[in-house]
Design a protein around this motif. Sequence first.
Motif, PDB file in Angstrom:
ATOM      1  N   MET A   1     -43.652 -22.246   5.188  1.00 54.41           N
ATOM      2  CA  MET A   1     -44.715 -23.104   5.714  1.00 54.41           C
ATOM      3  C   MET A   1     -45.959 -23.019   4.839  1.00 54.41           C
ATOM      4  O   MET A   1     -46.590 -24.040   4.532  1.00 54.41           O
ATOM      5  N   SER A   2     -46.318 -21.808   4.454  1.00 58.52           N
ATOM      6  CA  SER A   2     -47.509 -21.656   3.629  1.00 58.52           C
ATOM      7  C   SER A   2     -47.313 -22.277   2.253  1.00 58.52           C
ATOM      8  O   SER A   2     -48.240 -22.870   1.690  1.00 58.52           O
ATOM      9  N   GLN A   3     -46.088 -22.192   1.716  1.00 56.56           N
ATOM     10  CA  GLN A   3     -45.814 -22.779   0.405  1.00 56.56           C
ATOM     11  C   GLN A   3     -45.822 -24.302   0.455  1.00 56.56           C
ATOM     12  O   GLN A   3     -46.137 -24.963  -0.535  1.00 56.56           O
ATOM     13  N   CYS A   4     -45.438 -24.856   1.595  1.00 55.30           N
ATOM     14  CA  CYS A   4     -45.419 -26.318   1.732  1.00 55.30           C
ATOM     15  C   CYS A   4     -46.817 -26.898   1.959  1.00 55.30           C
ATOM     16  O   CYS A   4     -47.012 -28.112   1.849  1.00 55.30           O
ATOM     17  N   ALA A   5     -47.768 -26.047   2.297  1.00 48.46           N
ATOM     18  CA  ALA A   5     -49.099 -26.542   2.652  1.00 48.46           C
ATOM     19  C   ALA A   5     -49.786 -27.242   1.489  1.00 48.46           C
ATOM     20  O   ALA A   5     -50.522 -28.220   1.692  1.00 48.46           O
ATOM     21  N   SER A   6     -49.541 -26.789   0.268  1.00 44.15           N
ATOM     22  CA  SER A   6     -50.269 -27.345  -0.871  1.00 44.15           C
ATOM     23  C   SER A   6     -49.964 -28.813  -1.094  1.00 44.15           C
ATOM     24  O   SER A   6     -50.796 -29.558  -1.618  1.00 44.15           O
ATOM     25  N   THR A   7     -48.775 -29.269  -0.710  1.00 43.00           N
ATOM     26  CA  THR A   7     -48.417 -30.681  -0.850  1.00 43.00           C
ATOM     27  C   THR A   7     -48.146 -31.336   0.509  1.00 43.00           C
ATOM     28  O   THR A   7     -47.658 -32.455   0.576  1.00 43.00           O
ATOM     29  N   VAL A   8     -48.447 -30.633   1.592  1.00 45.55           N
ATOM     30  CA  VAL A   8     -48.345 -31.147   2.971  1.00 45.55           C
ATOM     31  C   VAL A   8     -46.972 -31.785   3.203  1.00 45.55           C
ATOM     32  O   VAL A   8     -46.875 -32.968   3.563  1.00 45.55           O
TER      33      VAL A   8
ATOM     34  N   ILE B   1     -37.557 -15.476  10.653  1.00 46.25           N
ATOM     35  CA  ILE B   1     -38.873 -15.968  11.044  1.00 46.25           C
ATOM     36  C   ILE B   1     -39.890 -15.785   9.928  1.00 46.25           C
ATOM     37  O   ILE B   1     -40.638 -16.720   9.582  1.00 46.25           O
ATOM     38  N   GLU B   2     -39.940 -14.604   9.351  1.00 41.75           N
ATOM     39  CA  GLU B   2     -40.959 -14.337   8.335  1.00 41.75           C
ATOM     40  C   GLU B   2     -40.753 -15.213   7.104  1.00 41.75           C
ATOM     41  O   GLU B   2     -41.715 -15.668   6.490  1.00 41.75           O
ATOM     42  N   ALA B   3     -39.481 -15.444   6.731  1.00 36.79           N
ATOM     43  CA  ALA B   3     -39.209 -16.329   5.590  1.00 36.79           C
ATOM     44  C   ALA B   3     -39.658 -17.756   5.905  1.00 36.79           C
ATOM     45  O   ALA B   3     -40.191 -18.458   5.038  1.00 36.79           O
TER      46      ALA B   3
END
Length: 485
Positions: A242-249, A235-237
């Motif tokens: 998710m947070s890393q994917c946010a920059s390029t949506v 879950i934590e990974a």
Amino acid sequence: MELQCPSLFEQSAYIAGAWVDETTLPRVPVINPSTRAVIGSVPQVTEEQVAHAVECAQAALQDWRNWSSRERASVLREWGRLVEHHRDDLAIILCSEQGKPLHEARAEITQAANYLDWFAEEARRIYGDNIPAPRRNQRIRVLHQPVGVCGAFTSWTFPASMVARRVGAALAAGCTVILHPDPRTPFSALALCALGENAGLPRGVLSVLTGAAGPIRSTLLAHPDVRKVSFTGPIEAGKQLMSQCASTVKKMSLELGANCPFIVFSDADIDLAVKGALDARFRHTGQAAMCANRFFVHEDVYETFVARLVSKVALLKVGDGLDEGVQIGPLISEEAVARIEALIGEAVSMGATVAAGGVRVRPDSGFFRPTVLTDVKPDMRVCGDEVLGPVASVLPFRDEDDVITLANDTRTGLAAYFYTADISRAFRVMEALECGVVGVNDSLVFNEVAPFGGIKESGMGREGASSGIEEYLEAKYVCFGNLER
């Protein structure tokens, strides 16, 4: 490994249609969890090689997405045929790197072939929509087109079927894929890749990157050309991804942790429920997210259920998955064994009773005896997030509403199983359970024709069924206006 086709045991990364060994980084050893011997190694790909794979996948996308659905289906169907043809060799590779019993490994390979065959058919069913327009001089169409380059991260729990389920759907949709299998079990993915190459996958459509996750994930997740990410893991990974994917949506599919309940009501067929419990907890040595963690049994049948379950668990054969008749293989690593020991020790210190198992087969081995715990309380850590080991925690209950509350009292919601002879109760409980998959009087419910996935912190998205290919498609609305009539 004695293989009929030794070339399937590939120890190279596969980047844009080429098998790659050259890298400036040390190779990564792969250990057989049964023997703890090194069975091979794979290269640790560099960030430059990851970027090259993305570049080639983006180039290959322009052609692959324009292949007809029949052409893509033909390649996937042939790939599935080759997988089934080489089932025995693929099962030996899987068993050697992951440890699960050979009969389960064979079943997983067949399931991988089933996924490829299923998505070959789904490739030909990517339909658009014709929507009645609000104006007479308009026509509205909806197209479903491939997302683009996809990054896929698969787990060691199902190193073959998970690859086919994910990659098959993406390729059927017209996407290209960069796959990173878990570094503990890369050889199954590489063997499948070799067969995909033989089936006719064009260069660049599929790459398999090997080595530790860090540099591979960071490069893929930051790259703007990677438009979709699918991930199986903790879950934590998953939250970090998710947070890393946010920059390029980026579009995401996540299959994360689970804490699956298994409920036995007083009117259940107890023998059927015990068989279901064995399948739900001890298949795959308990090392799967959909394995049941918490067993809630009505107090009227609690003693009977526990006695029959313990008698069956005592007969399970533990050993090297390649040995005849083995039903329980090793845990994936020493860390996994130590974690199980800690969970059981903590539970016992808080009042739980070990009714069966509870220890390693030998003090220094990776084999853990299948375990049944009684006198368990819901707040014990062994009843928390997925155990990933052959441990069944059994708790009594009295009231239907109470057990549903207990079953739903978890941050995850992947699967649930319950046994009852009351059809009205079956509908009530089925609708009340907070999860993505429910098994009613059955625990072997996973297959390619049904959507697999969870809710809450178990993740998002679905795999298998028609839903699986939809995860790799984008809807495009097209309005034709000012048409002459």
